[in-house]
Design an enzyme around this catalytic site. Structure first.
Site, mmCIF file in Angstrom:
data_model
loop_
_atom_site.group_PDB
_atom_site.id
_atom_site.type_symbol
_atom_site.label_atom_id
_atom_site.label_comp_id
_atom_site.label_asym_id
_atom_site.label_seq_id
_atom_site.Cartn_x
_atom_site.Cartn_y
_atom_site.Cartn_z
ATOM 1 N N ALA A 79 37.418 33.312 27.395
ATOM 2 C CA ALA A 79 38.562 32.431 27.174
ATOM 3 C C ALA A 79 38.276 31.305 26.196
ATOM 4 C CB ALA A 79 39.020 31.851 28.514
ATOM 5 N N THR A 90 40.506 28.757 22.912
ATOM 6 C CA THR A 90 40.959 27.393 23.185
ATOM 7 C C THR A 90 41.374 26.655 21.913
ATOM 8 O OG1 THR A 90 38.641 26.657 23.181
ATOM 9 C CG2 THR A 90 39.641 27.126 25.328
ATOM 10 N N PHE A 101 39.861 28.857 31.709
ATOM 11 C CA PHE A 101 40.094 28.880 33.145
ATOM 12 C C PHE A 101 39.288 27.825 33.898
ATOM 13 C CE2 PHE A 101 41.466 32.947 31.627
ATOM 14 C CZ PHE A 101 42.569 33.251 32.417
ATOM 15 N N ARG A 102 37.991 27.715 33.627
ATOM 16 C CA ARG A 102 37.109 26.964 34.517
ATOM 17 C C ARG A 102 36.636 25.617 34.000
ATOM 18 N NH1 ARG A 102 36.736 32.221 35.498
ATOM 19 N NH2 ARG A 102 36.661 32.856 37.690
ATOM 20 N N ASP A 158 45.010 37.971 25.054
ATOM 21 C CA ASP A 158 45.982 37.380 24.129
ATOM 22 C C ASP A 158 46.188 38.169 22.843
ATOM 23 O OD1 ASP A 158 43.677 36.633 22.541
ATOM 24 O OD2 ASP A 158 43.469 34.849 23.788
ATOM 25 N N HIS A 161 40.041 43.147 30.077
ATOM 26 C CA HIS A 161 41.074 42.745 31.036
ATOM 27 C C HIS A 161 42.481 43.076 30.558
ATOM 28 C CE1 HIS A 161 37.948 39.650 32.649
ATOM 29 N NE2 HIS A 161 37.766 40.856 33.145
ATOM 30 N N CYS A 191 56.030 50.509 32.177
ATOM 31 C CA CYS A 191 56.892 50.941 33.275
ATOM 32 C C CYS A 191 56.077 51.833 34.201
ATOM 33 C CB CYS A 191 58.112 51.697 32.756
ATOM 34 S SG CYS A 191 59.128 52.402 34.083
ATOM 35 N N SER A 233 31.947 31.705 30.566
ATOM 36 C CA SER A 233 31.068 31.064 31.539
ATOM 37 C C SER A 233 30.056 32.031 32.125
ATOM 38 C CB SER A 233 31.902 30.460 32.673
ATOM 39 O OG SER A 233 32.678 31.470 33.312
ATOM 40 N N ILE A 269 32.888 26.708 19.436
ATOM 41 C CA ILE A 269 32.657 28.040 18.883
ATOM 42 C C ILE A 269 33.425 28.244 17.572
ATOM 43 C CG2 ILE A 269 34.499 29.126 20.249
ATOM 44 C CD1 ILE A 269 32.609 31.592 20.454
#
Length: 252
Positions: free
Chosen positions: A33, A37, A44-45, A115, A130, A138, A206, A246
């Site tokens: 993630a 950013t 998330f964390r 994304d 993910h 559907c 992480s 990053i």
């Protein structure tokens, strides 16, 4: 393995990454993630991440398969508001990785993100562990709808729950929710890419979410680099740890 070299200076990080990509023939990037950013998508964390914000239910609950089934209206409200970011654009990290692939210096991107920004930047060989918000399937007829379609259906279907216009079936985002397994074919593709790499750069993650975090153990190449703003549990395994932003680190 020699002692881990830690870098916090942006210029040194840029030169180190540029040198490593130039000196290796089969690099793979594995990201999370934190890669997005700089594109305005919260992680998330971290302190200001999604899991530290307040909602009617914990985010981990709303992103579960059970919640999708039992509370579809609340699920899709959260999904539209927090998971889909149609205005987000690739940042320097995405663009540099696509450029490296085009130049033959990067074999693949393995990502935990949903994304689609790696593909938007031009990356071709992307393993989406993910899934992606840009595929919504559907469950009856298999028709696939984009993220824009799901957003547009917010006020058209009962309770904001999208229904397949072709057959009336339930729509499910092609993302891996809690309680669901990863795609075996995607996972095996990622494992093969990492196992074949001579340079693995891990960025913006992480390294605490399994099974994705366990992919590092398949790497047996020359150099392991971790680029993350905060320390990870696997920093001691790396040859180089870069602790700066990053997107800035990949501005070379």
């Amino acid at each position: 393995m020699s002692a881990t070299h830690t870098i916090s200076d942006v210029s040194e990080a840029q030169h180190t990454l540029e040198r490593l990509f130039a000196s290796h023939s089969h690099a793979v990037f594995f990201g999370g993630a934190g890669v997005s950013t700089a594109s305005g998508i919260p992680d998330f964390r971290s302190v200001d991440g999604l899991y530290h914000q307040h909602f009617a239910y914990p985010p981990e609950t709303m992103l579960s398969h059970t919640f999708y089934v039992e509370h579809p209206s609340e699920f899709f409200s959260f999904y539209r508001e927090r998971m889909i970011a149609l205005d987000a654009k690739p940042n320097q990290a995405h663009r540099k990785l696509a450029e490296l692939e085009l130049r033959g210096k990067l074999d693949a991107v393995v990502t935990q993100n949903i994304d689609g920004l790696h593909q938007a930047a031009g990356s071709k060989r992307v393993y989406e562990l993910h899934g992606s918000v840009h595929r919504n399937v559907c469950q009856s007829c298999g028709a696939v709808y984009g993220a824009e379609w799901v957003v547009a259906r917010e006020h058209e279907d009962a309770g904001g729950v999208p229904v397949c216009p072709a057959c009336g079936g339930h729509i499910k985002p092609d993302v891996v929710l809690y309680e669901e397994p990863l795609s075996e074919s995607v996972l095996m593709g990622a494992v093969d890419a990492i196992a074949s790499a001579d340079l693995l750069v891990v960025g913006g993650t992480s390294l605490v979410v399994y099974p994705a975090a366990g992919l590092i153990r398949y790497f047996g190449g020359d150099a392991l680099v971790i680029v993350n703003r905060d320390p990870t549990p696997q920093d001691a395994l790396a040859d180089v740890v870069i602790s700066c932003d990053i997107a800035q680190a990949f501005d070379f």
